[in-house]
Design a protein around this motif. Structure first.
Motif, mmCIF file in Angstrom:
data_model
loop_
_atom_site.group_PDB
_atom_site.id
_atom_site.type_symbol
_atom_site.label_atom_id
_atom_site.label_comp_id
_atom_site.label_asym_id
_atom_site.label_seq_id
_atom_site.Cartn_x
_atom_site.Cartn_y
_atom_site.Cartn_z
ATOM 1 N N ARG A 191 -5.241 -7.704 -5.831
ATOM 2 C CA ARG A 191 -6.790 -7.393 -6.119
ATOM 3 C C ARG A 191 -7.408 -8.403 -6.657
ATOM 4 N NH1 ARG A 191 -7.217 -1.357 -4.991
ATOM 5 N NH2 ARG A 191 -5.606 -1.199 -3.362
ATOM 6 N N PHE A 247 -8.442 5.641 6.359
ATOM 7 C CA PHE A 247 -7.127 5.890 7.362
ATOM 8 C C PHE A 247 -6.713 7.320 7.310
ATOM 9 C CE2 PHE A 247 -5.195 4.581 3.538
ATOM 10 C CZ PHE A 247 -6.064 3.345 2.993
ATOM 11 N N GLY A 279 -3.007 7.847 -3.586
ATOM 12 C CA GLY A 279 -3.848 8.286 -2.502
ATOM 13 C C GLY A 279 -2.953 8.715 -1.364
ATOM 14 N N SER A 280 -3.513 9.833 -0.754
ATOM 15 C CA SER A 280 -2.654 10.317 0.421
ATOM 16 C C SER A 280 -3.739 11.160 1.145
ATOM 17 C CB SER A 280 -1.743 11.472 -0.297
ATOM 18 O OG SER A 280 -2.487 12.416 -1.166
ATOM 19 N N ALA A 302 0.427 10.412 5.107
ATOM 20 C CA ALA A 302 0.965 8.967 4.552
ATOM 21 C C ALA A 302 0.234 9.122 2.978
ATOM 22 C CB ALA A 302 -0.245 8.135 5.239
ATOM 23 N N PHE A 303 1.107 8.307 2.311
ATOM 24 C CA PHE A 303 0.643 8.286 0.734
ATOM 25 C C PHE A 303 0.828 6.829 0.445
ATOM 26 C CE2 PHE A 303 5.023 9.425 0.974
ATOM 27 C CZ PHE A 303 5.805 8.611 -0.136
ATOM 28 N N GLY A 304 0.126 6.506 -0.556
ATOM 29 C CA GLY A 304 0.331 5.315 -1.356
ATOM 30 C C GLY A 304 0.250 5.257 -2.842
HETATM 31 N N1 PHE Z 1 -3.917 2.276 0.414
HETATM 32 C C1 PHE Z 1 -4.414 3.292 -0.347
HETATM 33 C C2 PHE Z 1 -4.784 2.338 -1.619
HETATM 34 O O1 PHE Z 1 -4.346 1.441 -1.866
HETATM 35 C C3 PHE Z 1 -3.610 4.398 -0.836
HETATM 36 C C4 PHE Z 1 -3.301 5.209 0.450
HETATM 37 C C5 PHE Z 1 -2.282 5.000 1.172
HETATM 38 C C6 PHE Z 1 -4.073 6.204 0.550
HETATM 39 C C7 PHE Z 1 -2.256 5.686 2.262
HETATM 40 C C8 PHE Z 1 -4.032 7.354 1.639
HETATM 41 C C9 PHE Z 1 -2.846 7.254 2.376
HETATM 42 O O2 PHE Z 1 -5.653 2.809 -2.515
#
Ligand code: PHE
Length: 334
Positions: A191, A247, A279-280, A302-304
């Motif tokens: 970033r 997403f 984030g999910s 999904a999650f990140g």
């Molecule tokens: N990609 C998002 C971020 O970098 C995180 C995320 C992943 C959110 C998957 C929801 C689902 O902030």
């Protein structure tokens, strides 16, 4: 006698020994053989003399042998190595704390049936944004300070970016493996933002994706709880709040209580007592479609998660910049 004195090792000793004492061809054997040709009255005298000579040579050889053996012993003594002595220990390196936690997470997710996947760090605009329901006009693009790659350096077809998250691998995984699917993707993301104690231009995320029949938020919460208790080995406060990511729908932010300050507020948690961590949400139908999966038949979560934040919490590291500093005074502590 001169020859015997000149002997320097056991090989030479053996040669001299053979030369005089060999039964068949030794000098002494020859001498004794010749005695029978001497006249009878001289024979006993000569025989006695031969015996004296034999004895003298034999004595000298034995003494030489003893000297040689002694020599060998002192050599051994000088060459002695005490294998039981303490020596300086080899300094072995070890895995970086980021790598350690990443492997731990991989094990946890593998035990829940997730594959470990990888994706490119230099990503196309399509996979990083477009396929994730973030068209070029979408304001969500502004939220991720992106490093765009000069288009003149690319192959021309795709606009390239340094991936801002690991989410593009969701699409790549769906296209490659289809449904049902369970995978996690640890990796570096980038970033373009100012650096401070809790922000760096380069950090690590771990993406998770599960696609199956009738997946709900309950599945997501169960997997998150399993992971957190496995990684911290104790109870950690978490909170779920609505969060917007194009997403997923619905989307959530999962935070956990700051373990550095215990919730009082510090530079790492921006004085809030909470760490933004995951984030999910449930995978947006448009995203399933981008991945070639029919949203009428399948659903997914999904999650990140911020792998770097997790490492900082686990070890009580209060400055993100230390992790990429390469400073051994820091790294040797783990
Ligand atoms: N990609 C998002 C971020 O970098 C995180 C995320 C992943 C959110 C998957 C929801 C689902 O902030």
């Amino acid at each position: 006698m001169k020859e015997i004195q000149g002997i320097k090792n056991s090989k030479e000793w053996q040669e001299i020994e053979n030369k005089y004492f060999s039964r068949k061809s030794g000098e002494l054997a020859k001498l004794l053989k010749d005695i029978k040709d001497v006249s009878e009255d001289l024979r006993p005298k000569l025989g006695a003399m031969a015996n004296d000579v034999k004895e003298e040579i034999s004595k000298a050889l034995n003494k030489k042998k003893a000297d040689l053996d002694l020599q060998t012993e002192t050599n051994l003594e000088q060459d002695f190595i005490d294998v039981t002595l303490e020596i300086e220990k080899y300094k072995l390196g070890h895995l970086h704390p980021m790598t350690q936690v990443q492997s731990e997470l991989e094990d946890i997710f593998k035990s829940m049936g997730f594959m470990i996947l990888d994706g490119p760090e230099l990503e196309s605009d399509y996979y990083n944004f477009e396929a994730l329901n973030i068209p070029s006009w979408h304001p969500a693009r502004d939220a991720q300070d992106t490093f765009y790659i000069d288009p003149s350096t690319g192959s021309g077809k795709d606009k390239l970016v340094l991936r801002t998250h690991t989410s593009p691998v969701q699409i790549r995984a769906m296209q490659r493996y289809g449904a049902p699917l369970r995978c996690v993707v640890p990796g570096r993301v980038f970033r373009n933002e100012a650096t401070d104690a809790s922000h760096d231009h380069t950090f690590y995320q771990l993406e998770g994706l599960m696609v199956d029949k009738e997946i709900s938020i309950a599945n997501l919460v169960a997997v998150m709880k399993e992971m957190l208790s496995a990684i911290f080995k104790k109870e950690v406060k978490v909170r779920l709040r609505p969060g917007y990511f194009p997403f997923v729908e619905p989307g959530f932010e999962l935070d956990f209580g700051c373990l550095i300050c215990g919730g009082k507020g510090c530079s790492v948690c921006k004085q809030t007592g909470w760490i933004e961590f995951v984030g999910s949400g449930l995978v947006h139908p448009n995203v399933l479609k981008s991945g070639g999966i029919d949203p009428a038949k399948w659903s997914g979560f999904a999650f990140g998660l911020g792998l770097t934040r997790l490492v900082m919490m686990k070890y009580g590291i209060d400055d993100i910049r230390l992790l990429q500093s390469g400073d051994l005074r820091f790294l040797n502590q783990f």
